[in-house]
Scaffold this active site. Structure first.
Site, PDB file in Angstrom:
ATOM      1  N   ASP A 133     -21.237  57.724   4.210  1.00 20.87           N
ATOM      2  CA  ASP A 133     -20.054  57.300   4.991  1.00 20.87           C
ATOM      3  C   ASP A 133     -20.542  56.541   6.235  1.00 20.87           C
ATOM      4  O   ASP A 133     -21.746  56.527   6.527  1.00 20.87           O
ATOM      5  CB  ASP A 133     -19.203  58.518   5.408  1.00 20.87           C
ATOM      6  CG  ASP A 133     -17.937  58.121   6.170  1.00 20.87           C
ATOM      7  OD1 ASP A 133     -17.304  57.115   5.779  1.00 20.87           O
ATOM      8  OD2 ASP A 133     -17.587  58.789   7.163  1.00 20.87           O
ATOM      9  N   SER A 134     -19.593  55.969   6.955  1.00 21.08           N
ATOM     10  CA  SER A 134     -19.953  55.272   8.203  1.00 21.08           C
ATOM     11  C   SER A 134     -20.313  56.258   9.317  1.00 21.08           C
ATOM     12  O   SER A 134     -20.934  55.875  10.302  1.00 21.08           O
ATOM     13  CB  SER A 134     -18.766  54.424   8.668  1.00 21.08           C
ATOM     14  OG  SER A 134     -17.684  55.278   9.009  1.00 21.08           O
ATOM     15  N   TYR A 159     -16.231  51.040  10.176  1.00 22.04           N
ATOM     16  CA  TYR A 159     -16.072  50.143   9.030  1.00 22.04           C
ATOM     17  C   TYR A 159     -14.664  49.538   9.011  1.00 22.04           C
ATOM     18  O   TYR A 159     -14.466  48.443   8.528  1.00 22.04           O
ATOM     19  CB  TYR A 159     -16.282  50.915   7.727  1.00 22.04           C
ATOM     20  CG  TYR A 159     -17.715  51.142   7.317  1.00 22.04           C
ATOM     21  CD1 TYR A 159     -18.781  50.850   8.174  1.00 22.04           C
ATOM     22  CD2 TYR A 159     -18.006  51.652   6.058  1.00 22.04           C
ATOM     23  CE1 TYR A 159     -20.091  51.075   7.776  1.00 22.04           C
ATOM     24  CE2 TYR A 159     -19.311  51.870   5.654  1.00 22.04           C
ATOM     25  CZ  TYR A 159     -20.355  51.582   6.512  1.00 22.04           C
ATOM     26  OH  TYR A 159     -21.639  51.803   6.105  1.00 22.04           O
ATOM     27  N   CYS A 210     -16.112  57.329   1.586  1.00 23.62           N
ATOM     28  CA  CYS A 210     -15.477  56.476   2.583  1.00 23.62           C
ATOM     29  C   CYS A 210     -14.443  55.614   1.871  1.00 23.62           C
ATOM     30  O   CYS A 210     -14.789  54.877   0.938  1.00 23.62           O
ATOM     31  CB  CYS A 210     -16.543  55.597   3.230  1.00 23.62           C
ATOM     32  SG  CYS A 210     -15.875  54.334   4.325  1.00 23.62           S
ATOM     33  N   ASN A 211     -13.191  55.725   2.296  1.00 25.11           N
ATOM     34  CA  ASN A 211     -12.134  54.920   1.663  1.00 25.11           C
ATOM     35  C   ASN A 211     -12.330  53.431   1.926  1.00 25.11           C
ATOM     36  O   ASN A 211     -12.104  52.603   1.042  1.00 25.11           O
ATOM     37  CB  ASN A 211     -10.765  55.314   2.218  1.00 25.11           C
ATOM     38  CG  ASN A 211     -10.338  56.700   1.800  1.00 25.11           C
ATOM     39  OD1 ASN A 211      -9.554  56.868   0.885  1.00 25.11           O
ATOM     40  ND2 ASN A 211     -10.856  57.723   2.470  1.00 25.11           N
ATOM     41  N   GLU A 235     -14.893  61.654  15.346  1.00 30.29           N
ATOM     42  CA  GLU A 235     -16.306  61.593  15.766  1.00 30.29           C
ATOM     43  C   GLU A 235     -16.503  62.424  17.041  1.00 30.29           C
ATOM     44  O   GLU A 235     -17.463  63.176  17.160  1.00 30.29           O
ATOM     45  CB  GLU A 235     -16.741  60.139  16.019  1.00 30.29           C
ATOM     46  CG  GLU A 235     -16.892  59.301  14.760  1.00 30.29           C
ATOM     47  CD  GLU A 235     -18.104  59.668  13.898  1.00 30.29           C
ATOM     48  OE1 GLU A 235     -19.081  60.231  14.424  1.00 30.29           O
ATOM     49  OE2 GLU A 235     -18.049  59.408  12.678  1.00 30.29           O
ATOM     50  N   CYS A 257      -8.558  58.119   4.915  1.00 32.03           N
ATOM     51  CA  CYS A 257      -9.839  57.911   5.603  1.00 32.03           C
ATOM     52  C   CYS A 257     -10.479  59.286   5.626  1.00 32.03           C
ATOM     53  O   CYS A 257      -9.820  60.271   5.997  1.00 32.03           O
ATOM     54  CB  CYS A 257      -9.620  57.403   7.024  1.00 32.03           C
ATOM     55  SG  CYS A 257     -11.136  57.428   8.015  1.00 32.03           S
ATOM     56  N   THR A 258     -11.758  59.358   5.239  1.00 36.33           N
ATOM     57  CA  THR A 258     -12.385  60.680   5.115  1.00 36.33           C
ATOM     58  C   THR A 258     -12.606  61.364   6.466  1.00 36.33           C
ATOM     59  O   THR A 258     -12.862  62.562   6.522  1.00 36.33           O
ATOM     60  CB  THR A 258     -13.722  60.567   4.357  1.00 36.33           C
ATOM     61  OG1 THR A 258     -14.537  59.572   5.003  1.00 36.33           O
ATOM     62  CG2 THR A 258     -13.487  60.184   2.911  1.00 36.33           C
ATOM     63  N   HIS A 259     -12.498  60.597   7.552  1.00 38.61           N
ATOM     64  CA  HIS A 259     -12.575  61.240   8.871  1.00 38.61           C
ATOM     65  C   HIS A 259     -11.339  62.110   9.152  1.00 38.61           C
ATOM     66  O   HIS A 259     -11.414  63.054   9.932  1.00 38.61           O
ATOM     67  CB  HIS A 259     -12.649  60.174   9.981  1.00 38.61           C
ATOM     68  CG  HIS A 259     -14.015  59.614  10.215  1.00 38.61           C
ATOM     69  ND1 HIS A 259     -14.624  58.736   9.348  1.00 38.61           N
ATOM     70  CD2 HIS A 259     -14.902  59.806  11.228  1.00 38.61           C
ATOM     71  CE1 HIS A 259     -15.815  58.406   9.824  1.00 38.61           C
ATOM     72  NE2 HIS A 259     -16.002  59.042  10.966  1.00 38.61           N
TER      73      HIS A 259
HETATM   74  N1  DGL Z   1     -14.554  57.419   6.930  1.00 38.60           N
HETATM   75  C1  DGL Z   1     -14.244  56.095   6.646  1.00 38.60           C
HETATM   76  C2  DGL Z   1     -13.128  55.922   5.644  1.00 38.60           C
HETATM   77  O1  DGL Z   1     -12.906  56.800   4.856  1.00 38.60           O
HETATM   78  C3  DGL Z   1     -14.409  54.969   7.606  1.00 38.60           C
HETATM   79  C4  DGL Z   1     -14.202  55.123   9.065  1.00 38.60           C
HETATM   80  C5  DGL Z   1     -14.628  53.880   9.817  1.00 38.60           C
HETATM   81  O2  DGL Z   1     -15.843  53.691   9.988  1.00 38.60           O
HETATM   82  O3  DGL Z   1     -13.767  53.058  10.176  1.00 38.60           O
HETATM   83  O4  DGL Z   1     -12.471  54.926   5.598  1.00 38.60           O
END
Ligand code: DGL
Length: 278
Positions: free
Chosen positions: A12-13, A44, A76-77, A154, A190-192
């Site tokens: 992931d990012s 990302y 990561c989506n 984060e 988004c996985t975050h």
């Molecule tokens: N966790 C990421 C996702 O699922 C990306 C977050 C990011 O870096 O913008 O999209």
């Protein structure tokens, strides 16, 4: 009894992929996991499709040479909805990506009004439009992109306080207005965002299903690995490691990785890797 080794690389990012890693660990506790956070290129969600397509296949090829996994999980989506075919073409191991949970959200919604909360990049992708067209054509869909929620996740995993005003502010656009009041299912695309599930829940008054793809990804990983090896006979992993591309982790961030089972945290300096040059 004969034991097998199997090793998954989760990418992931930043810390978001930990929400997916937790589901994979729950389903496959004997699978060795390596985690990569591409901190040097985060977020990302604000990068162009061209920039992500240029970076990710090369970076992942390099990481696969270094770590030799049996399977790669793009947790990561934003990366999955942008570059999955290019990543698959570049790698010689199976690659599992994240599909935003639009289908289950549409099925669960009683009001047929759903939200898709992702990064600005993900909610703009043609792939998401296609999922909506295929699985949620009977729903009113409210799309919302947010970079601030990525930053809040984060911050939370770096031991800082989450700013609830920011969370409420990000959600208010989705939940206000006549249609917003009908929302009863939100896709965490988004996985975050599952890392902020409690804060998201606390920020709205209506009752909402918050639906992520972590468990679905874990099931897919299990199915793919089962075709390669006997997953009931894996040797317990020695020590799972998280590799962070960019500056070294703060002690609080390392602690967060440890909580998710990554007791060892290693910094990778981008300028020491060929990818640092792109
Ligand atoms: N966790 C990421 C996702 O699922 C990306 C977050 C990011 O870096 O913008 O999209």
């Amino acid at each position: 009894m004969k034991r097998f080794m199997a090793h998954a690389l989760i990418f992931d990012s930043g810390v978001g992929g930990l929400s997916v890693a937790a589901e994979i660990r729950r389903m496959l506790p004997l699978l060795r996991l390596s985690y990569i956070a591409d901190d040097a290129f985060r977020p990302y969600g604000e990068k162009s499709e061209a920039a992500l397509r240029a970076r990710l296949p090369r970076l992942l090829s390099e990481l696969c040479l270094m770590l030799d996994p049996d399977i790669v999980v793009i947790a990561c989506n934003t990366a999955s909805t942008t570059a999955l075919p290019a990543i698959r073409d570049a790698l010689s191991v199976p690659v599992v990506g994240v599909v935003p949970a639009i289908k289950p959200a549409a099925a669960k919604s009683r009001t047929k009004t759903i939200g898709v909360l992702g990064t600005p990049g993900t909610v703009r992708r043609k792939y998401v439009d296609e999922l909506i067209h295929e699985f949620a054509s009977d729903c009113h869909v409210i799309l919302q992109g947010s970079v601030n929620l990525v930053d809040q996740a984060e911050a939370k995993l770096s031991g800082q306080a989450v700013n609830m005003d920011i969370i409420r502010g990000e959600l208010s656009a989705m939940f206000s207005g006549r249609k917003g009041m009908d929302l009863d299912a939100v896709v965490l695309a988004c996985t975050h965002f599952p890392l902020l599930r409690e804060e998201l829940k606390a920020s709205v008054t209506q009752s909402v299903f918050w639906i992520d793809s972590g468990e679905a990804v874990a099931k897919r990983v299990k199915a793919v690995l089962s075709s390669l090896t006997d997953v009931t006979r894996l040797s317990p992993p020695q020590q799972d490691t998280a590799f962070l591309i960019g500056p070294n982790a703060s002690p609080a961030r390392a602690q967060a990785f440890a909580k998710f089972g990554f007791k060892r945290v290693v910094g990778l300096m981008p300028d020491k890797m060929p990818i640092g040059k792109i």
